[in-house]
Design an enzyme around this catalytic site. Sequence first.
Site, PDB file in Angstrom:
ATOM      1  N   ILE A  49       0.829  -1.379   0.401  1.00 30.95           N
ATOM      2  CA  ILE A  49       0.290  -0.097  -0.057  1.00 30.95           C
ATOM      3  C   ILE A  49       1.075   0.756   0.253  1.00 30.95           C
ATOM      4  O   ILE A  49       0.711   1.988  -0.545  1.00 30.95           O
ATOM      5  CB  ILE A  49      -1.488   0.188   0.844  1.00 30.95           C
ATOM      6  CG1 ILE A  49      -2.254  -1.063   1.377  1.00 30.95           C
ATOM      7  CG2 ILE A  49      -1.580   1.589   1.236  1.00 30.95           C
ATOM      8  CD1 ILE A  49      -3.054  -0.913   2.227  1.00 30.95           C
TER       9      ILE A  49
ATOM     10  N   ASP B 275      13.753   2.349  10.955  1.00 30.32           N
ATOM     11  CA  ASP B 275      12.594   1.326  11.320  1.00 30.32           C
ATOM     12  C   ASP B 275      12.121   1.897  12.690  1.00 30.32           C
ATOM     13  O   ASP B 275      12.514   2.822  13.803  1.00 30.32           O
ATOM     14  CB  ASP B 275      13.881   0.123  12.609  1.00 30.32           C
ATOM     15  CG  ASP B 275      12.189  -0.412  13.254  1.00 30.32           C
ATOM     16  OD1 ASP B 275      11.300  -1.061  13.334  1.00 30.32           O
ATOM     17  OD2 ASP B 275      13.191  -1.440  13.820  1.00 30.32           O
TER      18      ASP B 275
ATOM     19  N   GLY C 242       3.889  -1.322   8.925  1.00 33.31           N
ATOM     20  CA  GLY C 242       2.868  -2.193   9.344  1.00 33.31           C
ATOM     21  C   GLY C 242       3.362  -3.649   9.288  1.00 33.31           C
ATOM     22  O   GLY C 242       3.660  -4.055   8.370  1.00 33.31           O
TER      23      GLY C 242
ATOM     24  N   TYR D  66      -3.397  -7.170  16.620  1.00 27.73           N
ATOM     25  CA  TYR D  66      -3.259  -6.576  15.268  1.00 27.73           C
ATOM     26  C   TYR D  66      -4.602  -5.754  15.314  1.00 27.73           C
ATOM     27  O   TYR D  66      -4.128  -4.051  15.416  1.00 27.73           O
ATOM     28  CB  TYR D  66      -3.401  -7.011  14.316  1.00 27.73           C
ATOM     29  CG  TYR D  66      -3.314  -6.795  12.894  1.00 27.73           C
ATOM     30  CD1 TYR D  66      -2.578  -6.355  12.480  1.00 27.73           C
ATOM     31  CD2 TYR D  66      -4.706  -6.123  12.684  1.00 27.73           C
ATOM     32  CE1 TYR D  66      -2.506  -5.854  11.469  1.00 27.73           C
ATOM     33  CE2 TYR D  66      -4.708  -5.840  11.104  1.00 27.73           C
ATOM     34  CZ  TYR D  66      -3.347  -5.210  10.509  1.00 27.73           C
ATOM     35  OH  TYR D  66      -3.218  -4.493   9.179  1.00 27.73           O
TER      36      TYR D  66
ATOM     37  N   ILE E 203      -6.706  -6.335   0.884  1.00 32.10           N
ATOM     38  CA  ILE E 203      -5.599  -5.874   0.281  1.00 32.10           C
ATOM     39  C   ILE E 203      -4.735  -6.840  -0.416  1.00 32.10           C
ATOM     40  O   ILE E 203      -3.585  -7.559   0.251  1.00 32.10           O
ATOM     41  CB  ILE E 203      -4.946  -4.469   0.705  1.00 32.10           C
ATOM     42  CG1 ILE E 203      -6.282  -3.503   1.640  1.00 32.10           C
ATOM     43  CG2 ILE E 203      -4.133  -3.664  -0.604  1.00 32.10           C
ATOM     44  CD1 ILE E 203      -7.272  -3.153  -0.154  1.00 32.10           C
TER      45      ILE E 203
HETATM   46  N1  LIG Z   1      -2.806  -5.949   2.761  1.00 30.50           N
HETATM   47  C1  LIG Z   1      -3.803  -5.726   3.794  1.00 30.50           C
HETATM   48  O1  LIG Z   1      -4.912  -6.013   3.306  1.00 30.50           O
HETATM   49  C2  LIG Z   1      -4.324  -4.568   4.951  1.00 30.50           C
HETATM   50  C3  LIG Z   1      -5.149  -4.560   5.306  1.00 30.50           C
HETATM   51  C4  LIG Z   1      -5.279  -3.906   6.336  1.00 30.50           C
HETATM   52  C5  LIG Z   1      -4.466  -2.839   6.537  1.00 30.50           C
HETATM   53  N2  LIG Z   1      -3.705  -3.183   6.329  1.00 30.50           N
HETATM   54  C6  LIG Z   1      -2.130  -2.436   6.491  1.00 30.50           C
HETATM   55  O2  LIG Z   1      -1.680  -1.567   5.690  1.00 30.50           O
HETATM   56  C7  LIG Z   1      -0.124  -1.467   5.963  1.00 30.50           C
HETATM   57  C8  LIG Z   1       0.297  -1.654   4.728  1.00 30.50           C
HETATM   58  O3  LIG Z   1       0.139  -2.839   4.958  1.00 30.50           O
HETATM   59  P1  LIG Z   1       0.523  -3.967   3.071  1.00 30.50           P
HETATM   60  O4  LIG Z   1      -0.699  -4.922   2.994  1.00 30.50           O
HETATM   61  O5  LIG Z   1       1.362  -2.712   2.440  1.00 30.50           O
HETATM   62  O6  LIG Z   1       1.959  -4.296   4.051  1.00 30.50           O
HETATM   63  P2  LIG Z   1       3.053  -5.107   2.932  1.00 30.50           P
HETATM   64  O7  LIG Z   1       2.603  -5.485   2.074  1.00 30.50           O
HETATM   65  O8  LIG Z   1       4.033  -5.838   4.036  1.00 30.50           O
HETATM   66  O9  LIG Z   1       4.326  -3.648   3.611  1.00 30.50           O
HETATM   67  C9  LIG Z   1       4.807  -2.870   4.713  1.00 30.50           C
HETATM   68  C10 LIG Z   1       5.426  -2.133   4.591  1.00 30.50           C
HETATM   69  O10 LIG Z   1       5.657  -1.373   6.034  1.00 30.50           O
HETATM   70  C11 LIG Z   1       7.673  -1.253   5.908  1.00 30.50           C
HETATM   71  N3  LIG Z   1       7.437  -2.093   6.926  1.00 30.50           N
HETATM   72  C12 LIG Z   1       7.245  -2.541   8.026  1.00 30.50           C
HETATM   73  N4  LIG Z   1       7.996  -3.133   9.424  1.00 30.50           N
HETATM   74  C13 LIG Z   1       8.914  -1.768   9.292  1.00 30.50           C
HETATM   75  C14 LIG Z   1       9.014  -0.976  10.904  1.00 30.50           C
HETATM   76  N5  LIG Z   1       9.098  -1.238  11.906  1.00 30.50           N
HETATM   77  N6  LIG Z   1       9.867   0.410  10.534  1.00 30.50           N
HETATM   78  C15 LIG Z   1      10.275   0.702   8.719  1.00 30.50           C
HETATM   79  N7  LIG Z   1       9.113   0.192   8.205  1.00 30.50           N
HETATM   80  C16 LIG Z   1       8.704  -1.043   7.927  1.00 30.50           C
HETATM   81  C17 LIG Z   1       7.694  -2.858   4.838  1.00 30.50           C
HETATM   82  O11 LIG Z   1       8.823  -2.434   4.867  1.00 30.50           O
HETATM   83  P3  LIG Z   1      10.419  -3.297   5.302  1.00 30.50           P
HETATM   84  O12 LIG Z   1       9.971  -4.921   5.609  1.00 30.50           O
HETATM   85  O13 LIG Z   1      11.631  -3.289   4.883  1.00 30.50           O
HETATM   86  O14 LIG Z   1      10.900  -2.295   6.943  1.00 30.50           O
HETATM   87  C18 LIG Z   1       6.779  -2.482   3.468  1.00 30.50           C
HETATM   88  O15 LIG Z   1       7.036  -1.227   3.292  1.00 30.50           O
HETATM   89  C19 LIG Z   1       0.151  -1.811   7.231  1.00 30.50           C
HETATM   90  O16 LIG Z   1       0.315  -1.011   8.532  1.00 30.50           O
HETATM   91  C20 LIG Z   1      -1.089  -2.706   7.370  1.00 30.50           C
HETATM   92  O17 LIG Z   1      -1.458  -2.900   9.204  1.00 30.50           O
HETATM   93  C21 LIG Z   1      -3.367  -4.164   5.668  1.00 30.50           C
END
Ligand SMILES: NC(=O)c1ccc[n+]([C@@H]2O[C@H](COP(=O)([O-])OP(=O)(O)OC[C@H]3O[C@@H](n4cnc5c(N)ncnc54)[C@H](OP(=O)(O)O)[C@@H]3O)[C@@H](O)[C@H]2O)c1
Length: 237
Positions: free
Chosen positions: A14, A57, A86, A148, A181
């Site tokens: 996202i 981080d 996240g 979560y 997503i």
């Molecule tokens: N996908 C879904 O269905 C969904 C639904 C509801 C909410 N969300 C929320 O949307 C947000 C994005 O999710 P996503 O699905 O895009 O996840 P994702 O594809 O796993 O990407 C997560 C991103 O966050 C970074 N990250 C993780 N831990 C971090 C830390 N401690 N410090 C800095 N960067 C960090 C990761 O990079 P690195 O690993 O390199 O740090 C990556 O860029 C999250 O908050 C998630 O909870 C997602």
Amino acid sequence: MSRLGVVFGGSRGIGRAVAQLLAQRGHRVVVISRNQEAAQATADTLSGAEHVGLGCDISKEQEVQRAFDTITKTCGAVGYLVNAAGINRDALLMRCKSEDMVSVLHTNLLGSMLTCRAVLRSMLSNGGAIVNIGSVVGVKGNAGQSVYSASKAGLEGFTRSLAKEVASRNIRVNLVAPGLIRTDMTAGLKEEEYGKRIPLGRFGDPQEVAHAVLFLLESPYITGHVLLVDGGLQLTM
Ligand SMILES: NC(=O)c1ccc[n+]([C@@H]2O[C@H](COP(=O)([O-])OP(=O)(O)OC[C@H]3O[C@@H](n4cnc5c(N)ncnc54)[C@H](OP(=O)(O)O)[C@@H]3O)[C@@H](O)[C@H]2O)c1
């Protein structure tokens, strides 16, 4: 008007879609994730020039402060902040390890508090907009995701309170709550199975969430709002 946008969690999923949309609209973007190379790789693919990739981080106070020191010194004042970093460590509460609980809360909740606190100084003179990424699970709750869910529900309360605190400085704070997503986070879930519970019948694309984020960043009279982007999932939970 072109602004400086900082996207935590911008290397993938996202956050990357938000970074791409901001760049397409002519904004300069700072992409941040723990993996600096991945952040830089995403920054390099954005349209336009002068985008930056940083490693940080979000759960570590000193790293967040250092990131903002670098950003303000090298890029100037921040106009937009998006907190999309996240993690999830889903398990029934009885099976949750304490270290996983701490990681989820520190990344999803404390991390966004730290970035918001750090960015405010930069936004005080010219105003700005913040979007935090919550979750439909923070609004509705879900078995197997209690920690979560708590992190995301906490982010909602934080968003509303901060919106009240900084509105007089023309800083707006909103939250987008996605459903399911298509990103690395949901890669293990079968869309045919889970899609049946979603009124629109499918998972969302990161770009569909990014549009909602940009809408809130650019809407001058919306603050303290929670916008669900979930294909109607909240109607069935
Ligand atoms: N996908 C879904 O269905 C969904 C639904 C509801 C909410 N969300 C929320 O949307 C947000 C994005 O999710 P996503 O699905 O895009 O996840 P994702 O594809 O796993 O990407 C997560 C991103 O966050 C970074 N990250 C993780 N831990 C971090 C830390 N401690 N410090 C800095 N960067 C960090 C990761 O990079 P690195 O690993 O390199 O740090 C990556 O860029 C999250 O908050 C998630 O909870 C997602």
